[in-house]
Design a protein around this motif. Sequence first.
Motif, PDB file in Angstrom:
ATOM      1  N   MET A 263      40.945 108.789  60.158  1.00 38.12           N
ATOM      2  CA  MET A 263      39.509 108.588  60.343  1.00 38.12           C
ATOM      3  C   MET A 263      38.694 109.229  59.219  1.00 38.12           C
ATOM      4  O   MET A 263      37.533 108.882  59.014  1.00 38.12           O
ATOM      5  N   LEU A 264      39.291 110.163  58.489  1.00 43.01           N
ATOM      6  CA  LEU A 264      38.590 110.808  57.387  1.00 43.01           C
ATOM      7  C   LEU A 264      38.908 110.176  56.031  1.00 43.01           C
ATOM      8  O   LEU A 264      38.035 110.085  55.165  1.00 43.01           O
ATOM      9  N   SER A 265      40.148 109.729  55.843  1.00 40.04           N
ATOM     10  CA  SER A 265      40.564 109.239  54.525  1.00 40.04           C
ATOM     11  C   SER A 265      40.628 107.727  54.415  1.00 40.04           C
ATOM     12  O   SER A 265      40.370 107.166  53.347  1.00 40.04           O
ATOM     13  N   ASP A 266      40.996 107.038  55.493  1.00 40.65           N
ATOM     14  CA  ASP A 266      41.138 105.586  55.432  1.00 40.65           C
ATOM     15  C   ASP A 266      39.824 104.860  55.701  1.00 40.65           C
ATOM     16  O   ASP A 266      39.746 103.645  55.554  1.00 40.65           O
ATOM     17  N   VAL A 267      38.802 105.598  56.108  1.00 42.33           N
ATOM     18  CA  VAL A 267      37.501 105.002  56.399  1.00 42.33           C
ATOM     19  C   VAL A 267      36.597 105.152  55.183  1.00 42.33           C
ATOM     20  O   VAL A 267      36.520 106.236  54.586  1.00 42.33           O
ATOM     21  N   TYR A 268      35.929 104.063  54.806  1.00 39.79           N
ATOM     22  CA  TYR A 268      35.001 104.129  53.685  1.00 39.79           C
ATOM     23  C   TYR A 268      33.637 104.590  54.205  1.00 39.79           C
ATOM     24  O   TYR A 268      32.889 103.832  54.812  1.00 39.79           O
ATOM     25  N   TRP A 269      33.312 105.863  53.946  1.00 41.93           N
ATOM     26  CA  TRP A 269      32.063 106.446  54.445  1.00 41.93           C
ATOM     27  C   TRP A 269      30.916 106.297  53.445  1.00 41.93           C
ATOM     28  O   TRP A 269      29.748 106.429  53.817  1.00 41.93           O
ATOM     29  N   GLY A 270      31.227 106.063  52.190  1.00 44.83           N
ATOM     30  CA  GLY A 270      30.158 106.022  51.198  1.00 44.83           C
ATOM     31  C   GLY A 270      29.613 107.418  50.939  1.00 44.83           C
ATOM     32  O   GLY A 270      30.277 108.433  51.177  1.00 44.83           O
ATOM     33  N   ASP A 271      28.390 107.489  50.453  1.00 45.58           N
ATOM     34  CA  ASP A 271      27.757 108.775  50.133  1.00 45.58           C
ATOM     35  C   ASP A 271      26.969 109.267  51.340  1.00 45.58           C
ATOM     36  O   ASP A 271      25.831 108.846  51.572  1.00 45.58           O
ATOM     37  N   LEU A 272      27.590 110.152  52.112  1.00 43.28           N
ATOM     38  CA  LEU A 272      26.926 110.709  53.288  1.00 43.28           C
ATOM     39  C   LEU A 272      26.227 112.020  52.938  1.00 43.28           C
ATOM     40  O   LEU A 272      26.714 112.813  52.137  1.00 43.28           O
ATOM     41  N   ASP A 273      25.091 112.241  53.582  1.00 48.87           N
ATOM     42  CA  ASP A 273      24.445 113.546  53.503  1.00 48.87           C
ATOM     43  C   ASP A 273      25.072 114.506  54.512  1.00 48.87           C
ATOM     44  O   ASP A 273      25.267 115.686  54.220  1.00 48.87           O
ATOM     45  N   VAL A 274      25.377 113.971  55.699  1.00 48.05           N
ATOM     46  CA  VAL A 274      25.911 114.801  56.778  1.00 48.05           C
ATOM     47  C   VAL A 274      27.023 114.048  57.498  1.00 48.05           C
ATOM     48  O   VAL A 274      26.903 112.845  57.759  1.00 48.05           O
ATOM     49  N   LEU A 275      28.100 114.756  57.811  1.00 51.71           N
ATOM     50  CA  LEU A 275      29.161 114.227  58.663  1.00 51.71           C
ATOM     51  C   LEU A 275      29.314 115.159  59.859  1.00 51.71           C
ATOM     52  O   LEU A 275      29.483 116.368  59.699  1.00 51.71           O
ATOM     53  N   LEU A 276      29.231 114.585  61.055  1.00 50.02           N
ATOM     54  CA  LEU A 276      29.412 115.348  62.286  1.00 50.02           C
ATOM     55  C   LEU A 276      30.727 114.941  62.934  1.00 50.02           C
ATOM     56  O   LEU A 276      31.041 113.755  63.019  1.00 50.02           O
ATOM     57  N   LEU A 277      31.492 115.941  63.375  1.00 48.11           N
ATOM     58  CA  LEU A 277      32.737 115.667  64.078  1.00 48.11           C
ATOM     59  C   LEU A 277      32.629 116.192  65.503  1.00 48.11           C
ATOM     60  O   LEU A 277      32.358 117.382  65.715  1.00 48.11           O
ATOM     61  N   ASP A 278      32.806 115.301  66.456  1.00 50.26           N
ATOM     62  CA  ASP A 278      32.820 115.692  67.862  1.00 50.26           C
ATOM     63  C   ASP A 278      34.258 116.067  68.224  1.00 50.26           C
ATOM     64  O   ASP A 278      35.111 115.201  68.403  1.00 50.26           O
TER      65      ASP A 278
END
Length: 386
Positions: free
Chosen positions: A214-229
């Motif tokens: 979920m962290l490496s195979d997903v293309y997140w683009g340029d995020l300002d903030v990432l929240l993990l529940d």
Amino acid sequence: MTSPSREQLDAALATVNDPEIKRPITELGMVGSVEVDDAGVVHLTVLLTVAGCPLKDTIERDVTAALTRVPGVTGVDLTLGVMDAGQRSGLQEKLRGGQAQREIPFAQPGSLTKVFAIASGKGGVGKSSVTVNLALAMAKRGLKVGVVDADIYGHSVPAMLGVADSRPTQVDELIMPVPTPSGVSVISIGMLKPRRDQVVAWRGPMLDRALVQMLSDVYWGDLDVLLLDLPPGTGDIAISLGQHLPGAEVVVVTTPQEAAAEVAERAGTMASMMHQRVVGVVENMSWLPCPHCTPEGREHRIEVFGSGGGDRVAETLGQRFGYEVRVLGRVPLDLSLREGGDAGKPIVDSDPTAPAAVVLTSIADGLAGRGRGLAGMQLGLSPAGR
């Protein structure tokens, strides 16, 4: 009327972003042939990343609208095609910045994304509600926000964000996070299951692999903030997070009662053991506005679950770590908070003036305003040679 030039058409198409990748379709190689006939009708092909792209209607609408605004265009004849294997491979390489190997972008020395892990000692304290409302409050500030529902067994974030039945688009081995109406992007193990009601029964290695995917195979683009529940407690996911994202900062969620506070301290201590910094404590279900008082004088608070839990957790963790751990906010019991979660419309969006929404927005503002810490970051320094 003069026919539009190819430069004009390309400029118009460059204003159209892929709704999942958030980058121009011209930059992604999604535009195929483009021709204009004598009548001013544009005939073009747009290549979708995969067949059955869930947002193809959005792409078709945006392309048509962009071209229609070009002087001289009288109509748009759009054909939707699909990228071949070679084109998809090129797209993956472009999105990964030319790096074929998978890596967690937020763990890289140059990452500017603030990563906050929302943790709790036990379940039922409203950790997921806090996560989704913080995400939406930050997005309303204009930030690009992503949410990883790392609670593998109790993945409730998609439902709370109104995308419970959505599935991510997969471009070969690259996964696109699911966009939400609020602009927050989200990924959850629940979205990767064949059926929503399917049970996840995994042990340590599989849990670690799921988090990494979920962290490496997903293309997140340029995020300002990432929240993990995070899942409650101090188990495999908390350990994996410390190993893969040592720079993540931890927010501990508790309720005022003694039992919840005691186990919340353990969750915070686990973060410290993994060399992560605890940035503060959120006391959820803190108090209930007296239903018998007038709206103008709601000073009377009913402490349904007791009091002092958040202060105890913050004080204890601060003494253990040797630095100040603050109570970031006390979120009151609010019927709108529960209703918003059930309906997929978090309270900071559906009822922003509600007492709980005001507190959650204040917490989000405080977290979003924090500078990117150096904890867990590689500084690129090496000993000077003799």
